[in-house]
Design an enzyme around this catalytic site. Structure first.
Site, PDB file in Angstrom:
ATOM      1  N   HIS A   1     -44.981  47.177  70.903  1.00 27.99           N
ATOM      2  CA  HIS A   1     -44.638  47.982  72.077  1.00 27.99           C
ATOM      3  C   HIS A   1     -45.935  48.296  72.814  1.00 27.99           C
ATOM      4  O   HIS A   1     -46.732  49.115  72.363  1.00 27.99           O
ATOM      5  CB  HIS A   1     -43.927  49.262  71.606  1.00 27.99           C
ATOM      6  CG  HIS A   1     -43.492  50.159  72.708  1.00 27.99           C
ATOM      7  ND1 HIS A   1     -42.916  51.389  72.482  1.00 27.99           N
ATOM      8  CD2 HIS A   1     -43.526  50.020  74.058  1.00 27.99           C
ATOM      9  CE1 HIS A   1     -42.616  51.960  73.639  1.00 27.99           C
ATOM     10  NE2 HIS A   1     -42.996  51.156  74.610  1.00 27.99           N
TER      11      HIS A   1
ATOM     12  N   MET B   1     -47.976  49.982  75.245  1.00 25.29           N
ATOM     13  CA  MET B   1     -48.111  51.132  76.152  1.00 25.29           C
ATOM     14  C   MET B   1     -49.553  51.166  76.627  1.00 25.29           C
ATOM     15  O   MET B   1     -50.317  52.093  76.339  1.00 25.29           O
ATOM     16  CB  MET B   1     -47.720  52.418  75.416  1.00 25.29           C
ATOM     17  CG  MET B   1     -46.220  52.512  75.184  1.00 25.29           C
ATOM     18  SD  MET B   1     -45.781  53.809  74.009  1.00 25.29           S
ATOM     19  CE  MET B   1     -46.050  52.936  72.481  1.00 25.29           C
TER      20      MET B   1
ATOM     21  N   ASP C   1     -35.790  54.078  71.820  1.00 21.51           N
ATOM     22  CA  ASP C   1     -37.036  54.468  71.155  1.00 21.51           C
ATOM     23  C   ASP C   1     -37.400  55.900  71.528  1.00 21.51           C
ATOM     24  O   ASP C   1     -37.617  56.203  72.702  1.00 21.51           O
ATOM     25  CB  ASP C   1     -38.140  53.495  71.608  1.00 21.51           C
ATOM     26  CG  ASP C   1     -39.470  53.755  70.936  1.00 21.51           C
ATOM     27  OD1 ASP C   1     -39.549  54.614  70.038  1.00 21.51           O
ATOM     28  OD2 ASP C   1     -40.453  53.080  71.323  1.00 21.51           O
TER      29      ASP C   1
ATOM     30  N   SER D   1     -40.845  52.633  63.173  1.00 19.93           N
ATOM     31  CA  SER D   1     -42.112  52.655  63.919  1.00 19.93           C
ATOM     32  C   SER D   1     -43.212  53.192  63.021  1.00 19.93           C
ATOM     33  O   SER D   1     -43.141  54.342  62.566  1.00 19.93           O
ATOM     34  CB  SER D   1     -41.975  53.550  65.149  1.00 19.93           C
ATOM     35  OG  SER D   1     -43.258  53.914  65.620  1.00 19.93           O
TER      36      SER D   1
ATOM     37  N   HIS E   1     -41.794  48.097  64.166  1.00 23.51           N
ATOM     38  CA  HIS E   1     -42.162  48.445  65.537  1.00 23.51           C
ATOM     39  C   HIS E   1     -43.595  48.993  65.529  1.00 23.51           C
ATOM     40  O   HIS E   1     -43.907  49.939  64.797  1.00 23.51           O
ATOM     41  CB  HIS E   1     -41.164  49.494  66.036  1.00 23.51           C
ATOM     42  CG  HIS E   1     -41.345  49.926  67.452  1.00 23.51           C
ATOM     43  ND1 HIS E   1     -40.735  49.294  68.516  1.00 23.51           N
ATOM     44  CD2 HIS E   1     -42.036  50.955  67.982  1.00 23.51           C
ATOM     45  CE1 HIS E   1     -41.036  49.916  69.645  1.00 23.51           C
ATOM     46  NE2 HIS E   1     -41.835  50.929  69.347  1.00 23.51           N
TER      47      HIS E   1
ATOM     48  N   MET F   1     -36.483  53.900  76.821  1.00 23.99           N
ATOM     49  CA  MET F   1     -37.216  54.994  76.172  1.00 23.99           C
ATOM     50  C   MET F   1     -36.368  56.258  76.232  1.00 23.99           C
ATOM     51  O   MET F   1     -35.895  56.644  77.312  1.00 23.99           O
ATOM     52  CB  MET F   1     -38.557  55.244  76.884  1.00 23.99           C
ATOM     53  CG  MET F   1     -39.603  54.154  76.709  1.00 23.99           C
ATOM     54  SD  MET F   1     -40.018  53.799  74.984  1.00 23.99           S
ATOM     55  CE  MET F   1     -40.660  55.393  74.419  1.00 23.99           C
TER      56      MET F   1
ATOM     57  N   MET G   1     -51.245  52.015  72.150  1.00 20.15           N
ATOM     58  CA  MET G   1     -51.529  52.968  73.230  1.00 20.15           C
ATOM     59  C   MET G   1     -53.019  52.954  73.552  1.00 20.15           C
ATOM     60  O   MET G   1     -53.846  52.860  72.646  1.00 20.15           O
ATOM     61  CB  MET G   1     -51.141  54.383  72.791  1.00 20.15           C
ATOM     62  CG  MET G   1     -49.721  54.512  72.295  1.00 20.15           C
ATOM     63  SD  MET G   1     -49.418  56.189  71.734  1.00 20.15           S
ATOM     64  CE  MET G   1     -47.741  56.026  71.109  1.00 20.15           C
TER      65      MET G   1
ATOM     66  N   ASP H   1     -46.626  50.521  67.828  1.00 19.25           N
ATOM     67  CA  ASP H   1     -46.898  51.168  69.109  1.00 19.25           C
ATOM     68  C   ASP H   1     -48.373  51.071  69.476  1.00 19.25           C
ATOM     69  O   ASP H   1     -49.227  51.628  68.780  1.00 19.25           O
ATOM     70  CB  ASP H   1     -46.496  52.649  69.028  1.00 19.25           C
ATOM     71  CG  ASP H   1     -44.994  52.818  68.971  1.00 19.25           C
ATOM     72  OD1 ASP H   1     -44.328  52.385  69.923  1.00 19.25           O
ATOM     73  OD2 ASP H   1     -44.494  53.373  67.974  1.00 19.25           O
TER      74      ASP H   1
HETATM   75  C1  DX5 Z   1     -43.427  56.800  71.426  1.00 22.98           C
HETATM   76  C2  DX5 Z   1     -43.306  55.512  70.680  1.00 22.98           C
HETATM   77  C3  DX5 Z   1     -42.285  55.535  69.621  1.00 22.98           C
HETATM   78  C4  DX5 Z   1     -42.546  56.537  68.524  1.00 22.98           C
HETATM   79  C5  DX5 Z   1     -41.205  57.084  68.146  1.00 22.98           C
HETATM   80  O1  DX5 Z   1     -44.175  56.609  72.566  1.00 22.98           O
HETATM   81  O2  DX5 Z   1     -42.988  54.441  71.560  1.00 22.98           O
HETATM   82  O3  DX5 Z   1     -42.056  54.240  69.072  1.00 22.98           O
HETATM   83  O4  DX5 Z   1     -43.150  56.021  67.387  1.00 22.98           O
HETATM   84  O5  DX5 Z   1     -41.397  58.117  67.261  1.00 22.98           O
HETATM   85  P1  DX5 Z   1     -40.224  59.102  66.842  1.00 22.98           P
HETATM   86  O6  DX5 Z   1     -39.158  58.249  66.227  1.00 22.98           O
HETATM   87  O7  DX5 Z   1     -40.882  60.033  65.910  1.00 22.98           O
HETATM   88  O8  DX5 Z   1     -39.740  59.770  68.112  1.00 22.98           O
HETATM   89 ZN    ZN Z   2     -42.404  52.543  70.624  1.00 17.74          ZN
END
Ligand code: DX5
Ligand code: ZN
Length: 227
Positions: A69, A71, A178, A11, A36, A140, A40, A38
């Site tokens: 992903h 969010m 994740d 990620s 990956h 998650m 947000m 993310d």
């Molecule tokens: C959190 C994300 C993850 C995040 C994981 O909301 O969806 O993908 O990057 O990070 P680590 O591996 O540091 O927990």
């Molecule tokens: Zn993620």
């Protein structure tokens, strides 16, 4: 022996954004199966991260699949721009989406892989009716919104349940985890049935470097078989 059945999805949330191209190249060299990304919006989760322009830049520097992903509160509204930017697959949350079937089928209509994500407090049962339509499920293992959080161990029985559901309803569907995935927790999730591991800080934040960190993760999961 390496566990080739398990895929690694670094990620980039934990990457050094000033050196993003280099960091992705390192992950690729380390054997990443996909990247990956993310997304947000500060609304669906209490944090903001990045948008489609980052995907567009990544697309120029790697041939690895780019997994997005989402969010964000209204994923449907942004799908087209992320597809244009070069995305290969989308993970959309069950939470807050009153028309999840429509979202999944819009993704399929765009000829992209579709996955459904569930938060730690959401039961596996909500997946039952949508499972036949998806390519991936994302369990998650932290509450979404931030990297570098502690793995929530109570998600392990759920991973097992989702694995059983997949075998019954959609064999071949990927089971991804994740959040808080590191050398200690990765084997636990693989033993519970996960076959795609997202890892942010344990890969990009590792003092040993990206490639070595990925190799360490692979070494740790090599003995953990899907039960
Ligand atoms: C959190 C994300 C993850 C995040 C994981 O909301 O969806 O993908 O990057 O990070 P680590 O591996 O540091 O927990
Ligand atoms: Zn993620």
């Amino acid at each position: 022996m390496e566990n080739k059945l398990v895929k690694l999805a670094p990620s980039i949330l934990a990457a050094d954004f000033a050196r993003l191209g280099e960091q992705v190249a390192e992950a690729e060299q380390g054997g990443a199966d996909r990247i990956h990304v993310d997304i947000m919006d500060g609304h669906f989760v209490p944090n903001i991260s990045m948008g489609a322009p980052i995907v567009q830049s990544l697309r120029r520097v790697t041939d690895l699949p780019l997994e997005i992903h989402m969010m964000i509160s209204d994923p449907d509204f942004f799908l087209d721009q992320f597809v244009e930017a070069g995305s290969d697959s989308f993970l959309v949350h069950w939470e807050g989406n009153h028309n999840l079937h429509r979202t999944v089928h819009r993704i399929k209509a765009l000829k992209k892989r579709a996955g459904v994500a569930i938060n730690p407090a959401t039961g596996a049962i909500v997946l039952e009716d949508i499972l036949p339509d998806v390519d991936q499920v994302l369990v998650m293992t932290v509450n979404p919104g931030f990297g570098h959080q502690h793995f929530i161990h109570s998600t392990l029985p759920k991973i097992k349940r989702v694995r059983q559901m997949i075998e019954e309803l959609k064999p071949g569907c990927e089971l991804e985890v994740d959040g808080g995935i590191d050398e200690e927790t990765a084997p636990l999730t693989v033993a519970a049935g996960a076959n795609v591991l997202v890892a942010g800080s344990s890969v990009f934040g590792a003092s040993v470097g990206v490639c070595a960190a990925m190799q360490h993760l692979r070494n740790k999961i090599s003995g953990a078989a899907i039960k």
